[in-house]
Enzyme design. Sequence first.
Site, mmCIF file in Angstrom:
data_model
loop_
_atom_site.group_PDB
_atom_site.id
_atom_site.type_symbol
_atom_site.label_atom_id
_atom_site.label_comp_id
_atom_site.label_asym_id
_atom_site.label_seq_id
_atom_site.Cartn_x
_atom_site.Cartn_y
_atom_site.Cartn_z
ATOM 1 N N LEU A 330 -19.916 28.596 16.773
ATOM 2 C CA LEU A 330 -19.977 27.503 17.754
ATOM 3 C C LEU A 330 -18.614 27.199 18.334
ATOM 4 O O LEU A 330 -18.484 26.739 19.461
ATOM 5 C CB LEU A 330 -20.519 26.242 17.086
ATOM 6 N N GLY A 331 -17.583 27.421 17.543
ATOM 7 C CA GLY A 331 -16.261 27.104 18.051
ATOM 8 C C GLY A 331 -15.206 27.309 16.996
ATOM 9 O O GLY A 331 -15.494 27.676 15.863
ATOM 10 N N GLY A 333 -11.527 25.591 15.567
ATOM 11 C CA GLY A 333 -10.569 24.498 15.614
ATOM 12 C C GLY A 333 -9.308 24.864 14.872
ATOM 13 O O GLY A 333 -9.151 25.996 14.427
ATOM 14 N N GLY A 334 -8.412 23.909 14.755
ATOM 15 C CA GLY A 334 -7.150 24.161 14.092
ATOM 16 C C GLY A 334 -7.319 24.484 12.616
ATOM 17 O O GLY A 334 -6.581 25.277 12.053
ATOM 18 N N GLY A 336 -10.330 25.527 11.111
ATOM 19 C CA GLY A 336 -11.373 26.464 10.738
ATOM 20 C C GLY A 336 -12.342 26.761 11.865
ATOM 21 O O GLY A 336 -12.296 26.140 12.919
ATOM 22 N N LYS A 352 -18.643 24.509 8.692
ATOM 23 C CA LYS A 352 -17.241 24.732 9.033
ATOM 24 C C LYS A 352 -16.582 25.523 7.912
ATOM 25 O O LYS A 352 -16.630 25.148 6.754
ATOM 26 C CB LYS A 352 -16.540 23.394 9.203
ATOM 27 N N ASP A 449 -6.723 13.104 16.252
ATOM 28 C CA ASP A 449 -6.925 14.287 17.082
ATOM 29 C C ASP A 449 -8.108 14.095 18.030
ATOM 30 O O ASP A 449 -8.987 14.948 18.121
ATOM 31 C CB ASP A 449 -7.114 15.521 16.194
#
Length: 607
Positions: A330-331, A333-334, A336, A352, A449
Amino acid sequence: MSNYLLFILLLSISLSAKPLLCDPRATRAALICTNRTASSSLRRTFITNFLAAMDIVTPLIARQRYAAVVNGTGTASVYAFGECMKDLSPNDCNLCFAQCKTQVLKCLPFQLATRGGRVFYDGCYLRYDDYDFFNESLSSQDRTVCGSKDFGGNNTVFGANAIELVRNLSVQSVKNDGFFVGSVTFSKGNVSVHGLAQCWEFVNGSACENCLENAVSRIASCTQKEEGRVLNAGCYLRYSTQRFYNNSGPDPVPGNGGDNKLAVILATSAVALLLVFLLVAFFVRRKLLQRRRERKQLGALQVAVNKSKLNFSYETLEKATNYFHESNKLGQGGSGSVYKGTLPGGEAVAVKRLFYNTTQWVDHFFNEVNLISGINHKNLVKLLGCSITGPESLLVYEFVPNQSLLDNLFVRQDVEPLSWEVRYKIILSTAEGLAYLHEESKLRIIHRDIKLSNILLDEEFTAKIADFGLVRLFPEDITHISATLAGTLGYMAPEYVVRGKLTEKADVYSFGVVVIEVVWDLYVKGRLHEAVDPALAGNFQEGKPSRLLQIGLLCVQASAELRPSMSIVVKMLTGNHEILQPTQPPFLNPNGSEISSVGTPSTSNSK
Ligand SMILES: *[C@@H]1O[C@H](CO)[C@@H](O)[C@H](O)[C@H]1NC(C)=O
Ligand SMILES: *[C@@H]1O[C@H](CO)[C@@H](O)[C@H](O)[C@H]1NC(C)=O
Ligand SMILES: *[C@@H]1O[C@H](CO)[C@@H](O)[C@H](O)[C@H]1NC(C)=O
Ligand SMILES: *[C@@H]1O[C@H](CO)[C@@H](O)[C@H](O)[C@H]1NC(C)=O
Ligand SMILES: *[C@@H]1O[C@H](CO)[C@@H](O)[C@H](O)[C@H]1NC(C)=O
Ligand SMILES: *[C@@H]1O[C@H](CO)[C@@H](O)[C@H](O)[C@H]1NC(C)=O
Ligand SMILES: *[C@@H]1O[C@H](CO)[C@@H](O)[C@H](O)[C@H]1NC(C)=O
Ligand SMILES: *[C@@H]1O[C@H](CO)[C@@H](O)[C@H](O)[C@H]1NC(C)=O
């Protein structure tokens, strides 16, 4: 009837005692890093081997409670060893080790790859080094760590009993597979001292004896205090006035004969039973209160992971995500990557996968678990559970179907531009989520964030704030904390970037940037679509977006004091508060009109 009563009473006892049964003893006793570092040519390999060794150790610990691993060859070899105290339950062992693993990373700053480190927790131990230390019993880095609280009574008597106890324990331990616990009560039953001795798995026989003998002689320096520990290469020895260990079997050390009697009373008399119940309830309560006090002192970040949150096995999640297949990603991030998964029951979740490879990762995992499991709000992504026994640590969240605000505004080409109503709803729900974090939850929490990609959208395009990896707790009595810089540049408040000063107003600033981006994008798309999409463009004339923009500008004022709190922002958005006139935001051209000055940086973004 008395059987039934017994059942009810035991049930209520076991229920009220439940929190006591989950204590991974995740209190750090010491973190010791060696002063030898890897040469720059070796650094990369050494760290790679270290990470591989950690990945191999974790599932082994879950299986057999200890593990020894070697990875790599020659001077880049990494030796790693981990073990739990033998009285810890398997679940607590996993919890303790997971925390231990995050701490050992502190020995390994990337620019300075330290070639060895040890972390002693009261429930578990982890060490890595560049040589075979598995049989080592003593080393130059061994430590004695005394408690901070003085013993209040007669020290001579206390010291003599404590030393005799640990000496007995160390003798018994060598005969008993390297582990023994026990306690002694003295001063007419007024004072008890409890102890635990354990040698690590590969330190047995004379090596274990050696190690504990040394520990007994060194722990004597602590007897002015209520607590003492010796942390050796081959063993761990501790005494304390608190009963800290789990001894569910018969207690072979004299001074603890009460348990059998208790069982007899329980079986015979319902009246006595009630008395016992009241007594037990009293002690459980007292212990709970005391524990609560201790917890508070340890700080919220040390709070153990809620046991009920550990309900996912690594294998289940692997299957749910089709072995973390690219198509389910899905994406990223910083901290994981996130995958979509389907649980056996059919429920969709987001998993995640945390990278265990940056020092910034330290604490992120427990930050998320500890914090999110305690907070609950419709505009915050819900944490469903976690998995810590596989080669990687995983967090499981509710699945939020409509992706992030970033995807909807700038990434996906296949979606209609969001209408003004939807944009307004997203901004309002984000503001409500933040107001809850800052002002309504029991703890004051700063997200740190807030950005487009951390705002997820559900079926109805209500916002849910995600990614609590950087969250910081805010101690009640402190007005700001100085924090190492984290977050995403461009969204960060100037006082945070320049001085590391972190308050809720840093989140307000980031929120303001989000609002400006969302409104500005509407403005740009509205202009582009004027001919084809009169709904979008037409709405823009109503004046509401400019109100939103004004709120955004209020939030990005250079002076943190001038920025409104999130609860005021919510009121402004819902028309329950007057919208003040912002002073100059830091990036505005004083002579330009608001729109064009704000627009300059954003237009280049959106192309
Ligand atoms: C490293 O530690 C050892 C003993 O712990 C000490 O003798 C040595 O001088 C230290 N080396 C450096 C470079 O600090
Ligand atoms: C080190 O770990 C990696 C990754 O798990 C593995 O592929 C490799 O075979 C291991 N090397 C040694 C020497 O154990
Ligand atoms: C205590 O030890 C017993 C057996 O050694 C184990 O079954 C139990 O789960 C342990 N309890 C805790 C809270 O560690
Ligand atoms: C030393 O440690 C190794 C594990 O690397 C173990 O197999 C061996 O039996 C140990 N030797 C002794 C003498 O305990
Ligand atoms: C019990 O110990 C405390 C201090 O540890 C002392 O103040 C108290 O007098 C003692 N009571 C008895 C009955 O010895
Ligand atoms: C501690 O107890 C010992 C033995 O009972 C006694 O001789 C000594 O005087 C006591 N010390 C204090 C400070 O009470
Ligand atoms: C130590 O062991 C001896 C003999 O087993 C026993 O008599 C004594 O009470 C023990 N002392 C303590 C403090 O456990
Ligand atoms: C020590 O452990 C090793 C392997 O774990 C075993 O082979 C050896 O017999 C043990 N030694 C003693 C004295 O128990």
